[in-house]
Design a protein around this motif. Sequence first.
Motif, PDB file in Angstrom:
ATOM      1  N   LEU A  28      25.835  14.873  40.496  1.00 32.39           N
ATOM      2  CA  LEU A  28      25.925  14.784  39.037  1.00 32.39           C
ATOM      3  C   LEU A  28      26.922  13.693  38.666  1.00 32.39           C
ATOM      4  N   PRO A  29      26.666  12.991  37.575  1.00 32.24           N
ATOM      5  CA  PRO A  29      27.589  11.926  37.176  1.00 32.24           C
ATOM      6  C   PRO A  29      28.838  12.451  36.470  1.00 32.24           C
ATOM      7  N   THR A  30      29.610  13.257  37.198  1.00 29.78           N
ATOM      8  CA  THR A  30      30.907  13.663  36.663  1.00 29.78           C
ATOM      9  C   THR A  30      31.811  12.433  36.681  1.00 29.78           C
ATOM     10  N   ARG A  31      32.901  12.517  35.986  1.00 27.03           N
ATOM     11  CA  ARG A  31      33.784  11.351  35.884  1.00 27.03           C
ATOM     12  C   ARG A  31      34.337  10.930  37.238  1.00 27.03           C
ATOM     13  N   ILE A  32      34.661  11.877  38.091  1.00 24.92           N
ATOM     14  CA  ILE A  32      35.194  11.510  39.409  1.00 24.92           C
ATOM     15  C   ILE A  32      34.107  10.846  40.260  1.00 24.92           C
ATOM     16  N   ASN A  33      32.856  11.313  40.141  1.00 23.36           N
ATOM     17  CA  ASN A  33      31.761  10.696  40.890  1.00 23.36           C
ATOM     18  C   ASN A  33      31.448   9.299  40.356  1.00 23.36           C
ATOM     19  N   LEU A  34      31.502   9.124  39.049  1.00 16.61           N
ATOM     20  CA  LEU A  34      31.282   7.792  38.478  1.00 16.61           C
ATOM     21  C   LEU A  34      32.387   6.833  38.901  1.00 16.61           C
ATOM     22  N   ASP A  35      33.619   7.310  38.901  1.00 17.75           N
ATOM     23  CA  ASP A  35      34.746   6.481  39.327  1.00 17.75           C
ATOM     24  C   ASP A  35      34.599   6.084  40.798  1.00 17.75           C
ATOM     25  N   ALA A  36      34.128   7.012  41.633  1.00 16.25           N
ATOM     26  CA  ALA A  36      33.936   6.718  43.054  1.00 16.25           C
ATOM     27  C   ALA A  36      32.838   5.672  43.264  1.00 16.25           C
ATOM     28  N   ARG A  37      31.925   5.582  42.326  1.00 13.27           N
ATOM     29  CA  ARG A  37      30.845   4.584  42.416  1.00 13.27           C
ATOM     30  C   ARG A  37      31.252   3.244  41.823  1.00 13.27           C
ATOM     31  N   GLY A  38      32.505   3.147  41.378  1.00 14.25           N
ATOM     32  CA  GLY A  38      33.015   1.873  40.868  1.00 14.25           C
ATOM     33  C   GLY A  38      32.792   1.666  39.383  1.00 14.25           C
ATOM     34  N   ILE A  39      32.417   2.681  38.658  1.00 18.35           N
ATOM     35  CA  ILE A  39      32.226   2.560  37.217  1.00 18.35           C
ATOM     36  C   ILE A  39      33.573   2.767  36.542  1.00 18.35           C
ATOM     37  N   ASP A  40      33.964   1.797  35.740  1.00 10.08           N
ATOM     38  CA  ASP A  40      35.272   1.829  35.094  1.00 10.08           C
ATOM     39  C   ASP A  40      35.218   2.756  33.879  1.00 10.08           C
ATOM     40  N   LEU A  41      36.042   3.783  33.906  1.00  9.24           N
ATOM     41  CA  LEU A  41      36.118   4.754  32.820  1.00  9.24           C
ATOM     42  C   LEU A  41      37.515   4.725  32.220  1.00  9.24           C
ATOM     43  N   HIS A  42      37.621   5.089  30.955  1.00 16.04           N
ATOM     44  CA  HIS A  42      38.946   5.119  30.329  1.00 16.04           C
ATOM     45  C   HIS A  42      39.774   6.281  30.869  1.00 16.04           C
ATOM     46  N   SER A  43      39.097   7.329  31.371  1.00 15.43           N
ATOM     47  CA  SER A  43      39.809   8.477  31.931  1.00 15.43           C
ATOM     48  C   SER A  43      38.868   9.238  32.858  1.00 15.43           C
ATOM     49  N   VAL A  44      39.432   9.851  33.896  1.00 17.77           N
ATOM     50  CA  VAL A  44      38.639  10.711  34.775  1.00 17.77           C
ATOM     51  C   VAL A  44      38.978  12.178  34.536  1.00 17.77           C
ATOM     52  N   ARG A  45      39.752  12.443  33.482  1.00 18.29           N
ATOM     53  CA  ARG A  45      40.144  13.816  33.162  1.00 18.29           C
ATOM     54  C   ARG A  45      38.982  14.555  32.504  1.00 18.29           C
ATOM     55  N   CYS A  46      39.008  15.857  32.614  1.00 16.58           N
ATOM     56  CA  CYS A  46      37.970  16.724  32.055  1.00 16.58           C
ATOM     57  C   CYS A  46      37.888  16.533  30.546  1.00 16.58           C
ATOM     58  N   PRO A  47      36.708  16.214  30.014  1.00 18.41           N
ATOM     59  CA  PRO A  47      36.595  16.018  28.572  1.00 18.41           C
ATOM     60  C   PRO A  47      36.686  17.332  27.780  1.00 18.41           C
ATOM     61  N   ILE A  48      36.512  18.456  28.448  1.00 14.98           N
ATOM     62  CA  ILE A  48      36.550  19.749  27.762  1.00 14.98           C
ATOM     63  C   ILE A  48      37.984  20.215  27.559  1.00 14.98           C
ATOM     64  N   CYS A  49      38.773  20.221  28.638  1.00 15.51           N
ATOM     65  CA  CYS A  49      40.135  20.778  28.543  1.00 15.51           C
ATOM     66  C   CYS A  49      41.236  19.734  28.713  1.00 15.51           C
ATOM     67  N   ASP A  50      40.927  18.597  29.318  1.00 18.18           N
ATOM     68  CA  ASP A  50      41.890  17.527  29.580  1.00 18.18           C
ATOM     69  C   ASP A  50      43.072  18.008  30.423  1.00 18.18           C
ATOM     70  N   VAL A  87      41.380  16.516  36.673  1.00 19.93           N
ATOM     71  CA  VAL A  87      40.338  15.537  36.944  1.00 19.93           C
ATOM     72  C   VAL A  87      38.982  16.240  36.882  1.00 19.93           C
ATOM     73  N   GLU A  88      37.985  15.565  36.317  1.00 26.62           N
ATOM     74  CA  GLU A  88      36.665  16.165  36.174  1.00 26.62           C
ATOM     75  C   GLU A  88      35.873  16.055  37.482  1.00 26.62           C
ATOM     76  N   THR A  89      36.107  17.006  38.353  1.00 33.98           N
ATOM     77  CA  THR A  89      35.287  17.173  39.553  1.00 33.98           C
ATOM     78  C   THR A  89      34.250  18.241  39.239  1.00 33.98           C
ATOM     79  N   PRO A  90      33.186  18.343  40.023  1.00 36.35           N
ATOM     80  CA  PRO A  90      32.235  19.444  39.793  1.00 36.35           C
ATOM     81  C   PRO A  90      32.909  20.811  39.882  1.00 36.35           C
ATOM     82  N   GLN A  91      33.815  20.988  40.844  1.00 30.71           N
ATOM     83  CA  GLN A  91      34.530  22.260  40.984  1.00 30.71           C
ATOM     84  C   GLN A  91      35.309  22.586  39.710  1.00 30.71           C
ATOM     85  N   HIS A  92      36.010  21.604  39.186  1.00 33.74           N
ATOM     86  CA  HIS A  92      36.785  21.856  37.973  1.00 33.74           C
ATOM     87  C   HIS A  92      35.867  22.122  36.786  1.00 33.74           C
ATOM     88  N   LEU A  93      34.895  21.257  36.561  1.00 34.03           N
ATOM     89  CA  LEU A  93      34.040  21.355  35.384  1.00 34.03           C
ATOM     90  C   LEU A  93      33.281  22.676  35.323  1.00 34.03           C
TER      91      LEU A  93
END
Length: 185
Positions: free
Chosen positions: A39-61, A64-70
Motif C-alpha cells: 500500500l502507498p503509505t507514506r513510509i512506503n512512498l518515501d522508501a520508493r524515493g517519492i519526496d513527501l512533506h512529511s512521513v507522519r501519520c495524517p490521522i494522528c500525527d 511515522v505512517e507505517t502499515p502497522q501504525h496506520l
Amino acid sequence: MRKVIEGCILESGVDNIRWNNSILIKINIHSWHLSNNRLPTRINLDARGIDLHSVRCPICDEDVETPQHLFIDCIVASRLWSMVANWWRIDDYPKDLPNLITWGDTSNLQHSLKACFDAVIQTTLWVIWRFRNWICFDAKPPRKDTLVDEIKILSHLWIKHRNRNFNPNWIEWTDDPKNACNVVL
C-alpha cells in the motif's frame, strides 16, 4: 485456473492470496496489497524515493505512517478495532498486522461465522484506508464518529448482496452479528 496464474505470476514463497467472496474484489485486492506491504503509505512512498512533506501519520500525527501504525497503533484504528471486537463480543484483537489480517481464520468462531467475521475485518481495514485518504486528499475533514457505523453498513450490504440465500437481518446484525449470521447460515 487461479492457482495456475498465481504459480506463474507470484514469487515463490509468497503466501496464497486470501479471497473472501462476501466482499468486493477491490477490498480483497486492498487486503492482498496490505499483507504484502504494497500500500502507498507514506513510509512506503518515501522508501520508493517519492519526496513527501512529511512521513507522519495524517490521522494522528503521532508517529511515522507505517502499515502497522496506520491500521493498528494509530489511536483511531485502535479504537475502531476495540469497537469491532466489542460488537462481535470478542475479548481483544491482534496487535500485529499479519495476525490481524488473518484474525478471522484463526478466531475460535464457528466455521460458518468465519467468512462473515473476515468480511468485517477486511471492511474495517478498507474503512481505515479510505478515512486516511479523505484526510489526505479532501478539503472537508471527515467525521471519526461515523466510522463504526460505516463498517456495519458496508459489511452488511456486501455480505447480504454477494451471497445467495443469505440475508442477515439488519437489526440483528447491528446488535449481535454472530446470531444474525447463525440464523441465516
